[in-house]
Design a protein around this motif. Structure first.
Motif, PDB file in Angstrom:
ATOM      1  N   THR A  31     -13.002 -33.448  13.086  1.00 47.48           N
ATOM      2  CA  THR A  31     -12.879 -34.417  14.044  1.00 47.48           C
ATOM      3  C   THR A  31     -14.320 -35.233  13.837  1.00 47.48           C
ATOM      4  O   THR A  31     -14.083 -36.639  13.824  1.00 47.48           O
ATOM      5  CB  THR A  31     -12.750 -34.155  15.347  1.00 47.48           C
ATOM      6  N   VAL A  88      -5.715 -40.343  17.551  1.00 51.80           N
ATOM      7  CA  VAL A  88      -4.955 -38.974  17.298  1.00 51.80           C
ATOM      8  C   VAL A  88      -5.884 -37.900  18.456  1.00 51.80           C
ATOM      9  O   VAL A  88      -5.235 -37.126  19.001  1.00 51.80           O
ATOM     10  CB  VAL A  88      -5.420 -38.637  16.099  1.00 51.80           C
ATOM     11  N   ARG A  91      -4.561 -38.284  21.917  1.00 54.93           N
ATOM     12  CA  ARG A  91      -3.174 -37.747  21.968  1.00 54.93           C
ATOM     13  C   ARG A  91      -2.946 -36.386  21.890  1.00 54.93           C
ATOM     14  O   ARG A  91      -2.084 -35.496  22.703  1.00 54.93           O
ATOM     15  CB  ARG A  91      -2.322 -38.404  20.724  1.00 54.93           C
ATOM     16  N   THR A  92      -3.911 -35.620  21.165  1.00 55.26           N
ATOM     17  CA  THR A  92      -3.958 -34.044  20.948  1.00 55.26           C
ATOM     18  C   THR A  92      -5.091 -33.359  22.061  1.00 55.26           C
ATOM     19  O   THR A  92      -4.993 -32.339  22.090  1.00 55.26           O
ATOM     20  CB  THR A  92      -4.481 -33.668  19.583  1.00 55.26           C
ATOM     21  N   ASN A  93      -5.921 -34.345  22.746  1.00 55.51           N
ATOM     22  CA  ASN A  93      -6.992 -33.856  23.651  1.00 55.51           C
ATOM     23  C   ASN A  93      -7.799 -33.240  23.232  1.00 55.51           C
ATOM     24  O   ASN A  93      -8.646 -32.474  23.557  1.00 55.51           O
ATOM     25  CB  ASN A  93      -6.223 -32.930  24.411  1.00 55.51           C
ATOM     26  N   ILE A  94      -7.963 -33.370  21.684  1.00 60.31           N
ATOM     27  CA  ILE A  94      -9.237 -32.692  21.073  1.00 60.31           C
ATOM     28  C   ILE A  94     -10.625 -33.535  21.582  1.00 60.31           C
ATOM     29  O   ILE A  94     -11.484 -32.798  21.580  1.00 60.31           O
ATOM     30  CB  ILE A  94      -9.003 -33.161  19.342  1.00 60.31           C
ATOM     31  N   ILE A 183      -0.619 -29.370  27.053  1.00 65.28           N
ATOM     32  CA  ILE A 183      -0.923 -29.910  25.566  1.00 65.28           C
ATOM     33  C   ILE A 183       0.115 -29.869  24.543  1.00 65.28           C
ATOM     34  O   ILE A 183       0.286 -30.644  24.009  1.00 65.28           O
ATOM     35  CB  ILE A 183      -2.308 -29.373  25.345  1.00 65.28           C
ATOM     36  N   VAL A 184       0.711 -28.676  24.590  1.00 67.06           N
ATOM     37  CA  VAL A 184       1.697 -28.216  23.482  1.00 67.06           C
ATOM     38  C   VAL A 184       2.988 -29.117  23.865  1.00 67.06           C
ATOM     39  O   VAL A 184       3.541 -29.870  22.759  1.00 67.06           O
ATOM     40  CB  VAL A 184       1.991 -26.739  23.841  1.00 67.06           C
ATOM     41  N   PRO A 187       2.059 -34.690  24.870  1.00 67.24           N
ATOM     42  CA  PRO A 187       0.752 -35.222  24.779  1.00 67.24           C
ATOM     43  C   PRO A 187       0.668 -36.698  25.455  1.00 67.24           C
ATOM     44  O   PRO A 187       1.638 -37.303  25.689  1.00 67.24           O
ATOM     45  CB  PRO A 187       0.655 -35.483  23.308  1.00 67.24           C
TER      46      PRO A 187
END
Length: 190
Positions: A31, A88, A91-94, A183-184, A187
């Protein structure tokens, strides 16, 4: 303050933060590299937030917006430009994962009220009145797993106050599991 709040919560926070950081270290590195390659700017976004007892600290997130974008509350961020990589990671909470370093530093907990910006005076005043500021802010919390975005500040404070009234290992575990489920399944859309 219970034994859990005084001792066990901090130990659990450190252990969980270290475990997640170790397990996800390849994702964190990829990331950071993608953010750097996309626009050459810094990989981390640093922003002053209000923590326990109203003390300010620097919160870390992966940068999802161009370097020149100003700091605003999350509810206002949707109208600002987002990079392709940023889309991205959001949307994925990374983008939230670097806050685990805030947990290790002792600025934050895994579970607690989300840290407010110093400019969110009304929210901070309501939290102070309800005893919420006595807690470390969290990476996730009751308000987050109960539809945080778009929620009026008074409702956020109600959820935060509910959490502050009973801080326990069972409640923290429940919030963490609900966060994983959130999260799963769902998103956020930006």
């Amino acid at each position: 303050m219970t034994l859990y709040e005084r001792r066990i919560k901090r130990l659990a926070d450190v252990m969980l933060a270290l475990l997640v950081l170790i397990l996800l270290s390849p994702l964190l590195l990829l990331t950071a590299l993608a953010i750097r390659i996309e626009d050459g700017g810094p990989t981390l976004f640093r922003q002053m937030r209000v923590g326990r007892d109203g003390k300010q600290f620097r919160l870390f997130k992966f940068r999802s917006m161009p370097v020149s974008v100003p700091s605003v509350p999350s509810a206002q961020a949707k109208s600002l430009p987002i990079t392709r990589v940023g889309r991205v990671v959001r949307r994925t909470n990374i983008d939230e994962l670097p806050q685990l370093f805030n947990v290790l530093r002792g600025d934050m907990s895994i579970v607690g009220p989300r840290p407010a910006l110093p400019s969110q005076a009304e929210l901070l005043t309501m939290r102070a009145a309800r005893g919420v500021l006595r807690l470390k802010p969290g990476v996730t919390g009751l308000a987050q797993v109960n539809a945080y975005d778009g929620m009026p500040e008074s409702e956020k404070v109600e959820w935060d106050a509910r959490y502050a009234s009973v801080v326990s290992g069972v409640r923290d575990l429940t919030v963490v599991l609900r966060t994983i489920g959130y999260i799963v399944r769902r998103p956020p859309v930006y």
